[in-house]
Design a protein around this motif. Structure first.
Motif, PDB file in Angstrom:
ATOM      1  N   ALA A 174      48.162  43.099  39.211  1.00  0.00           N
ATOM      2  CA  ALA A 174      47.344  43.642  40.293  1.00  0.00           C
ATOM      3  C   ALA A 174      47.674  42.951  41.608  1.00  0.00           C
ATOM      4  CB  ALA A 174      45.859  43.474  39.968  1.00  0.00           C
ATOM      5  N   TYR A 175      47.893  41.651  41.530  1.00  0.00           N
ATOM      6  CA  TYR A 175      48.235  40.915  42.749  1.00  0.00           C
ATOM      7  C   TYR A 175      49.609  41.315  43.272  1.00  0.00           C
ATOM      8  CZ  TYR A 175      50.230  37.505  45.791  1.00  0.00           C
ATOM      9  OH  TYR A 175      50.892  36.947  46.847  1.00  0.00           O
ATOM     10  N   GLN A 176      50.614  41.361  42.378  1.00  0.00           N
ATOM     11  CA  GLN A 176      51.967  41.705  42.815  1.00  0.00           C
ATOM     12  C   GLN A 176      51.975  43.087  43.472  1.00  0.00           C
ATOM     13  OE1 GLN A 176      54.377  39.507  42.460  1.00  0.00           O
ATOM     14  NE2 GLN A 176      56.324  40.564  42.645  1.00  0.00           N
ATOM     15  N   ARG A 203      41.270  46.011  47.651  1.00  0.00           N
ATOM     16  CA  ARG A 203      40.060  46.837  47.772  1.00  0.00           C
ATOM     17  C   ARG A 203      40.400  48.329  47.716  1.00  0.00           C
ATOM     18  NH1 ARG A 203      35.629  44.030  48.584  1.00  0.00           N
ATOM     19  NH2 ARG A 203      35.787  41.872  49.375  1.00  0.00           N
ATOM     20  N   GLN A 204      41.480  48.708  48.350  1.00  0.00           N
ATOM     21  CA  GLN A 204      41.878  50.122  48.318  1.00  0.00           C
ATOM     22  C   GLN A 204      42.251  50.551  46.902  1.00  0.00           C
ATOM     23  OE1 GLN A 204      45.039  50.676  51.170  1.00  0.00           O
ATOM     24  NE2 GLN A 204      43.720  50.310  52.941  1.00  0.00           N
ATOM     25  N   LEU A 205      42.975  49.707  46.205  1.00  0.00           N
ATOM     26  CA  LEU A 205      43.346  50.013  44.823  1.00  0.00           C
ATOM     27  C   LEU A 205      42.118  50.157  43.936  1.00  0.00           C
ATOM     28  CD1 LEU A 205      46.373  47.561  44.449  1.00  0.00           C
ATOM     29  CD2 LEU A 205      46.505  50.049  44.184  1.00  0.00           C
ATOM     30  N   ARG A 206      41.178  49.210  44.088  1.00  0.00           N
ATOM     31  CA  ARG A 206      39.969  49.249  43.250  1.00  0.00           C
ATOM     32  C   ARG A 206      39.094  50.434  43.602  1.00  0.00           C
ATOM     33  NH1 ARG A 206      37.341  50.309  39.967  1.00  0.00           N
ATOM     34  NH2 ARG A 206      35.740  49.171  38.802  1.00  0.00           N
ATOM     35  N   VAL A 347      42.844  34.791  42.389  1.00  0.00           N
ATOM     36  CA  VAL A 347      42.086  35.189  41.192  1.00  0.00           C
ATOM     37  C   VAL A 347      40.619  35.402  41.551  1.00  0.00           C
ATOM     38  CG1 VAL A 347      41.190  34.363  38.981  1.00  0.00           C
ATOM     39  CG2 VAL A 347      43.625  34.154  39.473  1.00  0.00           C
ATOM     40  N   GLU A 348      40.051  34.484  42.309  1.00  0.00           N
ATOM     41  CA  GLU A 348      38.652  34.617  42.729  1.00  0.00           C
ATOM     42  C   GLU A 348      38.461  35.871  43.585  1.00  0.00           C
ATOM     43  OE1 GLU A 348      37.578  30.978  44.659  1.00  0.00           O
ATOM     44  OE2 GLU A 348      37.951  29.755  42.857  1.00  0.00           O
ATOM     45  N   MET A 349      39.426  36.140  44.459  1.00  0.00           N
ATOM     46  CA  MET A 349      39.364  37.318  45.308  1.00  0.00           C
ATOM     47  C   MET A 349      39.375  38.603  44.473  1.00  0.00           C
ATOM     48  SD  MET A 349      42.189  38.513  48.147  1.00  0.00           S
ATOM     49  CE  MET A 349      42.050  36.992  49.122  1.00  0.00           C
ATOM     50  N   LEU A 352      36.161  39.184  42.217  1.00  0.00           N
ATOM     51  CA  LEU A 352      35.040  39.703  43.001  1.00  0.00           C
ATOM     52  C   LEU A 352      35.231  41.185  43.317  1.00  0.00           C
ATOM     53  CD1 LEU A 352      32.426  39.036  44.564  1.00  0.00           C
ATOM     54  CD2 LEU A 352      33.861  38.538  46.552  1.00  0.00           C
ATOM     55  N   ILE A 353      36.434  41.561  43.755  1.00  0.00           N
ATOM     56  CA  ILE A 353      36.706  42.953  44.100  1.00  0.00           C
ATOM     57  C   ILE A 353      36.628  43.843  42.859  1.00  0.00           C
ATOM     58  CG2 ILE A 353      38.536  44.529  44.894  1.00  0.00           C
ATOM     59  CD1 ILE A 353      39.423  42.233  46.778  1.00  0.00           C
TER      60      ILE A 353
END
Length: 357
Positions: A174-176, A203-206, A347-349, A352-353
């Motif tokens: 997800a991060y990459q 945020r857009q992805l989620r 990871v924390e970011m 939360l999202i």
């Protein structure tokens, strides 16, 4: 008569030795393999079970690298662990794994150089992971429902597909994906000014995603039923959907470049199985026949170049594995380790999202 008595005595001694060896082998403890669910396919380890027996392996499963790390750190005993490239420096620094003697692997010289020599797995002059499977993570989409002028990961943030996409519950992927969409220079070494752009793409992805899948079957069922049109996924799901005659494509030439990865085998510090047994197990899974089964059953690439030569060329082309493996790996966005401080912040970011925060 003396020669006969000596001959009988010799045969008796040999029989006793053979019986002792058989009893020892039969009573040997099975090797513990720590891996993801699904990797217990007998076709992947046949050379090992042919030598050591069908009951020579016990499986213990984890659901994520973070869970595996926590269990090993708490002292969980495993003899071979299934790890990925971004785990290795962290696991090494924590003292969870041992260096590997590659001279004890018959298949070592046949492994793809771009995988076996990657800096993240070859550290301080020692090998810490033996590569096994590799491939691309990308977008799987319904070709009969999604019309793309060019292949791009942007389909997953396109408002036209609001509620019709899905993401994998895998932080590193997800991060990459978010970092690539944000256009950052080096995802593995973020600059402070780039965090905000990554957060926006997360945020857009989620927001666009109908759900986040934890098992490939969730993605496959939703796409087959028409619940979703596009999702982040792996070759095994693409292969599974094609077998179901679902009209899907797997992005092999996105304009952003493929996200590539590699995973393989580490030897945990807690391993107490006989060394020969551990190396036999790793070598068996690196065998070309095991690699052929991996490609055909899971749709992943195998680290042994000879294994890829055994697979039907049409199958390799369908999976994006037909070209020069070294070039595919080098030209893609290879996932790897990042500074732990950066990783924890991200990871924390994402946590939360993902939860809607």
């Amino acid at each position: 008569m003396k020669p006969i008595r000596r001959s009988l005595s010799a045969w008796s001694a040999l029989a006793a030795i053979a019986a002792a060896q058989f009893t020892s082998a039969a009573s040997a403890e099975p090797l513990t393999y720590f891996t993801w669910a699904g990797y217990d396919d007998p076709a992947f380890r046949k050379p090992f079970t042919d030598k050591h027996g069908a009951d020579s392996v016990e499986f213990s499963f984890f659901s994520s690298p973070d869970e595996a790390f926590a269990k090993l750190k708490a002292g969980f005993k495993a003899d071979v662990a299934h790890s990925c490239i971004h785990d290795i420096p962290k696991w090494k620094e924590a003292g969870l794994i041992k260096p590997i003697d590659t001279s004890k692997l018959d298949n070592w010289d046949d492994l793809i150089p771009a995988l076996r020599d990657a800096p993240a797995v070859h550290i301080d002059g020692q090998q810490w992971m033996i590569p096994w499977e590799w491939g691309a993570s990308s977008v799987i989409y319904r070709a009969d429902k999604v019309n793309l002028p060019e292949e791009s990961y942007e389909v997953l943030i396109d408002p036209a597909y609001q509620g019709r996409t899905a993401l994998a519950d895998a932080f590193d992927e997800a991060y990459q994906l978010s970092a690539i969409l944000a256009g950052v220079k080096d995802p593995l070494n973020l600059e402070e000014s780039e965090y905000a752009a990554v957060e926006e793409k997360m945020r857009q992805l989620r927001s666009n995603a109908r759900f986040i899948w934890t098992e490939p079957s969730q993605l496959e069922q939703a796409m087959a039923s028409g619940e979703i049109d596009a999702a982040w996924g792996w070759p095994n799901s693409f292969a599974s959907l094609r077998k179901q005659n679902v009209d899907v494509k797997f992005m092999l030439q996105p304009k952003e470049g493929l996200v590539t990865w590699q995973c393989g085998f580490t030897i945990p510090a807690t391993s107490d199985a006989p060394e020969e047994q551990v190396y036999d197990f790793i070598d068996a899974l690196e065998d070309p026949s095991s690699g052929q089964a991996l490609v055909n059953n899971f749709g992943y690439g195998h680290s042994n170049a000879k294994a890829l030569e055994m697979v039907d060329k049409a199958r390799l082309q369908e999976l994006g594995l037909a070209g020069d493996a070294n070039e595919t790996i080098k030209s893609g966005n290879l996932m790897g380790p990042m500074p732990e401080k950066q990783r924890q912040r991200l990871v924390e970011m994402w946590t939360l999202i993902k939860a809607g925060g």
